[in-house]
Motif scaffolding. Structure first.
Motif, PDB file in Angstrom:
ATOM      1  N   LEU A  88      -3.726   7.562   1.121  1.00 51.47           N
ATOM      2  CA  LEU A  88      -3.346   6.184   0.820  1.00 51.47           C
ATOM      3  C   LEU A  88      -3.946   5.751  -0.508  1.00 51.47           C
ATOM      4  O   LEU A  88      -5.049   6.184  -0.858  1.00 51.47           O
ATOM      5  CB  LEU A  88      -3.852   5.217   1.893  1.00 51.47           C
ATOM      6  CG  LEU A  88      -3.072   5.125   3.201  1.00 51.47           C
ATOM      7  CD1 LEU A  88      -3.314   6.327   4.071  1.00 51.47           C
ATOM      8  CD2 LEU A  88      -3.441   3.855   3.926  1.00 51.47           C
ATOM      9  N   TYR A 138       1.410   5.250   0.737  1.00 49.88           N
ATOM     10  CA  TYR A 138       0.853   6.267   1.620  1.00 49.88           C
ATOM     11  C   TYR A 138       1.762   7.492   1.618  1.00 49.88           C
ATOM     12  O   TYR A 138       2.966   7.408   1.371  1.00 49.88           O
ATOM     13  CB  TYR A 138       0.650   5.745   3.045  1.00 49.88           C
ATOM     14  CG  TYR A 138       1.860   5.068   3.635  1.00 49.88           C
ATOM     15  CD1 TYR A 138       2.776   5.786   4.375  1.00 49.88           C
ATOM     16  CD2 TYR A 138       2.088   3.708   3.445  1.00 49.88           C
ATOM     17  CE1 TYR A 138       3.899   5.180   4.929  1.00 49.88           C
ATOM     18  CE2 TYR A 138       3.202   3.087   3.989  1.00 49.88           C
ATOM     19  CZ  TYR A 138       4.099   3.836   4.722  1.00 49.88           C
ATOM     20  OH  TYR A 138       5.210   3.235   5.260  1.00 49.88           O
ATOM     21  N   ARG A 175       0.852  -1.194   0.000  1.00 47.79           N
ATOM     22  CA  ARG A 175       0.000   0.000   0.000  1.00 47.79           C
ATOM     23  C   ARG A 175       0.883   1.237   0.000  1.00 47.79           C
ATOM     24  O   ARG A 175       1.846   1.327   0.756  1.00 47.79           O
ATOM     25  CB  ARG A 175      -0.910   0.033   1.231  1.00 47.79           C
ATOM     26  CG  ARG A 175      -2.112  -0.842   1.103  1.00 47.79           C
ATOM     27  CD  ARG A 175      -3.033  -0.723   2.296  1.00 47.79           C
ATOM     28  NE  ARG A 175      -2.311  -1.054   3.519  1.00 47.79           N
ATOM     29  CZ  ARG A 175      -2.360  -0.327   4.631  1.00 47.79           C
ATOM     30  NH1 ARG A 175      -3.102   0.746   4.699  1.00 47.79           N
ATOM     31  NH2 ARG A 175      -1.679  -0.685   5.694  1.00 47.79           N
ATOM     32  N   MET A 223       0.164   0.932  15.221  1.00 51.09           N
ATOM     33  CA  MET A 223      -0.941   0.271  14.544  1.00 51.09           C
ATOM     34  C   MET A 223      -0.865  -1.221  14.885  1.00 51.09           C
ATOM     35  O   MET A 223      -0.442  -2.027  14.066  1.00 51.09           O
ATOM     36  CB  MET A 223      -0.866   0.501  13.037  1.00 51.09           C
ATOM     37  CG  MET A 223      -2.155   0.204  12.320  1.00 51.09           C
ATOM     38  SD  MET A 223      -2.094   0.723  10.598  1.00 51.09           S
ATOM     39  CE  MET A 223      -2.029  -0.878   9.816  1.00 51.09           C
ATOM     40  N   HIS A 230      -6.977   9.738   5.551  1.00 50.42           N
ATOM     41  CA  HIS A 230      -7.069   9.355   6.958  1.00 50.42           C
ATOM     42  C   HIS A 230      -6.579  10.512   7.823  1.00 50.42           C
ATOM     43  O   HIS A 230      -5.485  11.035   7.599  1.00 50.42           O
ATOM     44  CB  HIS A 230      -6.204   8.121   7.228  1.00 50.42           C
ATOM     45  CG  HIS A 230      -6.562   6.972   6.340  1.00 50.42           C
ATOM     46  ND1 HIS A 230      -7.158   5.842   6.815  1.00 50.42           N
ATOM     47  CD2 HIS A 230      -6.423   6.801   5.004  1.00 50.42           C
ATOM     48  CE1 HIS A 230      -7.379   5.014   5.806  1.00 50.42           C
ATOM     49  NE2 HIS A 230      -6.930   5.574   4.694  1.00 50.42           N
ATOM     50  N   GLN A 262      -5.285  -5.271  -2.229  1.00 49.82           N
ATOM     51  CA  GLN A 262      -4.500  -4.790  -1.086  1.00 49.82           C
ATOM     52  C   GLN A 262      -5.397  -4.531   0.116  1.00 49.82           C
ATOM     53  O   GLN A 262      -6.537  -4.110  -0.024  1.00 49.82           O
ATOM     54  CB  GLN A 262      -3.742  -3.511  -1.442  1.00 49.82           C
ATOM     55  CG  GLN A 262      -2.552  -3.767  -2.329  1.00 49.82           C
ATOM     56  CD  GLN A 262      -1.785  -2.509  -2.651  1.00 49.82           C
ATOM     57  OE1 GLN A 262      -2.306  -1.398  -2.608  1.00 49.82           O
ATOM     58  NE2 GLN A 262      -0.516  -2.681  -3.012  1.00 49.82           N
ATOM     59  N   HIS A 317      -5.644   1.487  16.009  1.00 47.59           N
ATOM     60  CA  HIS A 317      -4.781   2.662  15.855  1.00 47.59           C
ATOM     61  C   HIS A 317      -4.227   3.144  17.185  1.00 47.59           C
ATOM     62  O   HIS A 317      -3.963   4.338  17.365  1.00 47.59           O
ATOM     63  CB  HIS A 317      -5.549   3.782  15.145  1.00 47.59           C
ATOM     64  CG  HIS A 317      -6.075   3.358  13.818  1.00 47.59           C
ATOM     65  ND1 HIS A 317      -7.343   2.875  13.655  1.00 47.59           N
ATOM     66  CD2 HIS A 317      -5.487   3.300  12.606  1.00 47.59           C
ATOM     67  CE1 HIS A 317      -7.522   2.546  12.392  1.00 47.59           C
ATOM     68  NE2 HIS A 317      -6.415   2.786  11.728  1.00 47.59           N
ATOM     69  N   TRP A 319      -4.802   2.141  -2.875  1.00 46.73           N
ATOM     70  CA  TRP A 319      -5.055   0.715  -2.717  1.00 46.73           C
ATOM     71  C   TRP A 319      -5.296   0.114  -4.099  1.00 46.73           C
ATOM     72  O   TRP A 319      -6.278   0.450  -4.745  1.00 46.73           O
ATOM     73  CB  TRP A 319      -6.308   0.476  -1.884  1.00 46.73           C
ATOM     74  CG  TRP A 319      -6.418   1.249  -0.606  1.00 46.73           C
ATOM     75  CD1 TRP A 319      -6.634   2.588  -0.461  1.00 46.73           C
ATOM     76  CD2 TRP A 319      -6.343   0.718   0.706  1.00 46.73           C
ATOM     77  NE1 TRP A 319      -6.702   2.923   0.857  1.00 46.73           N
ATOM     78  CE2 TRP A 319      -6.528   1.788   1.604  1.00 46.73           C
ATOM     79  CE3 TRP A 319      -6.159  -0.564   1.220  1.00 46.73           C
ATOM     80  CZ2 TRP A 319      -6.515   1.620   2.982  1.00 46.73           C
ATOM     81  CZ3 TRP A 319      -6.148  -0.725   2.596  1.00 46.73           C
ATOM     82  CH2 TRP A 319      -6.326   0.351   3.459  1.00 46.73           C
ATOM     83  N   HIS A 373      -6.394  -4.535  12.446  1.00 48.93           N
ATOM     84  CA  HIS A 373      -5.560  -3.667  13.275  1.00 48.93           C
ATOM     85  C   HIS A 373      -6.405  -2.667  14.050  1.00 48.93           C
ATOM     86  O   HIS A 373      -7.592  -2.510  13.795  1.00 48.93           O
ATOM     87  CB  HIS A 373      -4.570  -2.894  12.387  1.00 48.93           C
ATOM     88  CG  HIS A 373      -5.251  -1.893  11.511  1.00 48.93           C
ATOM     89  ND1 HIS A 373      -5.901  -2.249  10.344  1.00 48.93           N
ATOM     90  CD2 HIS A 373      -5.407  -0.548  11.632  1.00 48.93           C
ATOM     91  CE1 HIS A 373      -6.427  -1.163   9.781  1.00 48.93           C
ATOM     92  NE2 HIS A 373      -6.144  -0.124  10.544  1.00 48.93           N
ATOM     93  N   SER A 413      -5.257  -3.763   4.728  1.00 48.25           N
ATOM     94  CA  SER A 413      -4.501  -3.294   5.886  1.00 48.25           C
ATOM     95  C   SER A 413      -4.171  -4.397   6.873  1.00 48.25           C
ATOM     96  O   SER A 413      -3.297  -4.224   7.720  1.00 48.25           O
ATOM     97  CB  SER A 413      -5.309  -2.224   6.618  1.00 48.25           C
ATOM     98  OG  SER A 413      -6.500  -2.793   7.149  1.00 48.25           O
ATOM     99  N   GLU A 422     -10.404  -4.030   9.612  1.00 44.36           N
ATOM    100  CA  GLU A 422      -9.550  -4.306   8.472  1.00 44.36           C
ATOM    101  C   GLU A 422     -10.164  -3.582   7.284  1.00 44.36           C
ATOM    102  O   GLU A 422     -11.383  -3.565   7.116  1.00 44.36           O
ATOM    103  CB  GLU A 422      -9.507  -5.806   8.182  1.00 44.36           C
ATOM    104  CG  GLU A 422      -8.691  -6.162   6.961  1.00 44.36           C
ATOM    105  CD  GLU A 422      -8.643  -7.657   6.695  1.00 44.36           C
ATOM    106  OE1 GLU A 422      -7.625  -8.095   6.128  1.00 44.36           O
ATOM    107  OE2 GLU A 422      -9.605  -8.373   7.041  1.00 44.36           O
ATOM    108  N   GLU A 463     -14.704  -2.408   4.643  1.00 45.93           N
ATOM    109  CA  GLU A 463     -14.276  -2.414   6.034  1.00 45.93           C
ATOM    110  C   GLU A 463     -14.874  -3.648   6.704  1.00 45.93           C
ATOM    111  O   GLU A 463     -16.084  -3.882   6.622  1.00 45.93           O
ATOM    112  CB  GLU A 463     -14.743  -1.160   6.767  1.00 45.93           C
ATOM    113  CG  GLU A 463     -14.278  -1.168   8.213  1.00 45.93           C
ATOM    114  CD  GLU A 463     -14.876  -0.076   9.071  1.00 45.93           C
ATOM    115  OE1 GLU A 463     -14.143   0.431   9.934  1.00 45.93           O
ATOM    116  OE2 GLU A 463     -16.067   0.240   8.890  1.00 45.93           O
TER     117      GLU A 463
END
Length: 169
Positions: free
Chosen positions: A74, A60, A58, A149, A140, A80, A87, A76, A85, A82, A127, A103
Motif C-alpha cells: 500500500l 494498493y 490509497r 474490513m 500487509h 490519507q 480485518h 499513503w 476498521h 484507512s 486506524e 496507528e
C-alpha cells in the motif's frame, strides 16, 4: 568422571535426516508470517518498482498469495488514512517500508517508522493514517486472506486482542 560429551554419546542429530523437519514452502505460524513480511520488505527490487501514489485514494497492490494468506503493498500520500476498521476473521502483520504511519487505537496513538511491525489478531480495531508531509509505503500480510474490513465509529469498542510489536532485526 566421564568426559564423554552428549555429541559423542548420541551423535550429531543434524546428521540424522529423519529428525530434521523439512523446510516449509509457506508460513504457518505468527513468527513465520513476520519473517515473510521482513523478507519481502528487505527485497526492495521485488516491490519498489510497483509503487504508485494516488492523491484521490490509497493505492494498493496484491504482491502474492499462498495457501490461505495474502501479501499486500500500500502507498499513503500525506493525509490519507484507512478509517477506523478491523480485518474480520483475518490476523495480520503490518510493516512500514518507507515513511511514517500513525496507528490509532482505543488505547492510544503510535508512530510507526520504516521497519516497524505490528502483529494483530482477528477483530483488532485500529486506524492507520499518514500524518506526515512525506509519502509512506506499507506491507500487509493477512491470514486468512482479507475478505472483509468492517468500518467502525470512533466510539466503537475494541474486540480483538492488543497487537504485538514484532522485534526488528
Amino acid at each position: 568422571m566421564n568426559s564423554d560429551s552428549d555429541l559423542q554419546i548420541a551423535g550429531d542429530i543434524l546428521e540424522v535426516p529423519h529428525l530434521l523437519q523439512p523446510p516449509r514452502e509457506h508460513p504457518s505460524t505468527v513468527a513465520e508470517f513476520v519473517g515473510l513480511a521482513r523478507s519481502v520488505a528487505a527485497d526492495r527490487a521485488q516491490w519498489e518498482h510497483l509503487v504508485e501514489y494516488d492523491a484521490t485514494t490509497r493505492w494498493y497492490h496484491r504482491l502474492s498469495t499462498g495457501p490461505g494468506y495474502e501479501v499486500w503493498l500500500l502507498s499513503w500520500v500525506p493525509g490519507q488514512g484507512s478509517g477506523l476498521h478491523d480485518h474480520g476473521r483475518s490476523s495480520g502483520v503490518l510493516t512500514v517500508l518507507d515513511g511514517t504511519l500513525t496507528e490509532r487505537t482505543e488505547r492510544g496513538t503510535r508512530a510507526l517508522g520504516a521497519g516497524a511491525q505490528r502483529v494483530f489478531a482477528p477483530g483488532y480495531v485500529h486506524e492507520v493514517v499518514n500524518d506526515t508531509l512525506e509519502p509512506a509505503i506499507s506491507l500487509h500480510v493477512y491470514f486468512p486472506g482479507l475478505t472483509e474490513m468492517p468500518m467502525h465509529t470512533a466510539c466503537a469498542r475494541r474486540t480483538g486482542s492488543e497487537p504485538v510489536d514484532a522485534l526488528t532485526a
